[in-house]
Design an enzyme around this catalytic site. Structure first.
Site: not given
Ligand code: UD1
Length: 424
Positions: A121-125, A327, A116, A22-23, A92, A305, A397
């Protein structure tokens, strides 16, 4: 919305072929828009997240069709650059489309992905790195508006080796002029699979699997085929299920090195492991002992995970197993559900301590997230009596035919996807 029923106590025996990852497949599907070409992806798992990615592609004006495990994408007709909120919410990791849309169209409008069940789940990077490449990004009213007047290659040092941020930069860099060098890049196997796909698509890319990745040019191809890597977390799940239930199961078509930290932990718990080039066989008597402390870290460390899954396998292990989750801030929500089965677990901050019990007993429980849900099924396989797992759609999922796979190995399991679980 569905209900899983597991009657524990049956040992698992047989061979299983592990599904595609999936990933790995989701960023590869996003990448398929970059060149404006036809793409055939083999070994695509049948998962709700993959369906969601196909819906995003269709919304963008691409063709996306499935035939068995093959997904065909034709991105030549892409005519939109926005992803509406309801499609963003479905998956996600939809933010991964940002870098790909920018690379292709130089503008993108996405709703903000938000948090989530694992916490913020920051996306600053992601955003900082895309800005360094020249994207002008404004964040207002829960949406991201991005445009660029020509992305330019740059040196990007990630403050943390984020998998998603590394992927987004790799995708955007394919649409940038000049060389992009990512330092402190994520080293996860899914990054290697994405780099291999991007290379077939026309990218000059090197260093994947190390902490420095260089993307130095892009000459688009017209048609591309790729076989998606097998899923290392589903592999870890199968190992943990066998450890918990007892029995002997061989995983076929896998790369054992990709989930070695999990295999090694199970071996330390008393499982017998046989590693071959493309298979791993696990044999468990069901009587396990606690391994050394488990600490989640970026690859090649122990995967976050697999933390809930190994925890489920350790509940009856003699002694004390200590987990440290590094994490995600909120990745112990399965703990309260596992204790309903009789597990003895205490959590203080990032640390969870499992004290092995003699028996677990089936009970009604609720899936809190994808891997947490799979952990409940793992524990239920080793519990006495019936466990009912109420699930608002988390497990499907990430797992393709999880019930049938376990049924074929001898488990007593059923899944009713239609049941309206009013208690959830
Ligand atoms: C993570 C896992 C990945 C797993 C995936 C699905 C790690 C390092 N990554 O990838 O192996 O397959 O979940 O469960 O284990 N972060 C920021 N800002 C950002 C991006 C991330 O602060 O812009 C933080 C996150 O809050 C989190 C950590 O970095 O604490 C890991 O994030 P990241 O690797 O990006 O997560 P995923 O890509 O989802």
């Amino acid at each position: 919305m569905g209900v899983w029923k597991v009657s524990g106590g049956r040992k698992l025996y047989g061979d299983i072929r592990i599904q595609g990852s999936k990933n790995a497949v989701l960023p590869i599907m996003a990448a398929a828009i970059i060149a404006g070409c036809e793409t055939e992806l083999l070994n695509c798992p049948q998962l709700s997240d993959v369906e969601a990615a196909m819906a995003i592609l269709r919304h963008l004006g691409c063709k996306a069709e499935r035939d068995g495990d093959t997904v065909s994408i034709d991105s030549r007709g892409m005519n939109r650059t926005d992803i509406p909120h309801d499609l963003m919410r479905e998956m996600r990791s939809s933010v991964i489309f940002l870098g790909a849309i920018l690379a292709r169209a130089h503008k993108a409008e996405l709703s903000y992905p938000g948090g989530c069940e694992l916490g913020a789940r920051p996306i600053d990077l992601h955003l900082e790195a895309l800005r360094t490449l020249g994207a002008d990004i404004s964040e207002q009213g829960g949406s991201l508006n991005c445009r660029d007047t020509g992305l330019k290659g740059a040196r990007i040092n990630l403050a943390f080796p984020s998998v998603g941020a590394t992927e987004n930069v790799m995708l955007a860099a394919c649409g940038a002029a000049g060389e992009t060098v990512i330092t402190n890049a994520a080293k996860e196997p899914e990054i290697i699979d994405l780099a291999e796909f991007l290379r077939k698509l026309g990218a000059s890319i090197s260093g994947e699997g190390t902490s420095t990745i260089t993307i130095s040019g892009f000459t688009p191809k017209e048609a591309v085929g790729h076989r998606v890597m097998t899923d290392r977390i589903v592999s870890a799940t199968a190992l943990c299920c066998t450890a918990a239930a007892g029995g002997s199961v061989t995983l076929k078509g896998v790369v054992p090195a990709y989930f070695e930290t999990v295999t090694a932990a199970l071996e330390a718990m008393g499982c017998e492991i046989e590693r071959k080039t493309n298979s791993v066989k696990i044999t468990s008597e069901g009587k396990l002992h606690a391994p050394r402390p488990i600490v989640t870290r970026p690859y090649p460390g122990f995967p976050t995970d697999a933390q809930p899954l190994l925890m489920a396998a350790s509940l009856k292990a003699a002694g004390t197993t200590v987990f440290t989750e590094n994490i995600f801030e909120n990745r112990y929500r399965h703990v309260a559900e596992l204790t309903r089965l009789g597990a003895d677990i205490s959590v203080v901050g990032r640390v969870a301590v499992v004290t092995g019990v003699n028996e677990l007993f089936g009970a009604p429980v609720t899936a809190t997230d994808l891997r947490g849900g799979a952990a409940l099924i793992t524990a239920a396989l080793g519990a006495k009596g019936l466990t009912t797992v109420y699930d608002t759609g988390h497990i499907v999922r990430g797992y393709d035919d999880f019930d049938k796979t376990l049924l074929n190995l001898g488990a007593d399991i059923s899944f009713d996807p239609e049941t309206l679980a009013s208690v959830v």
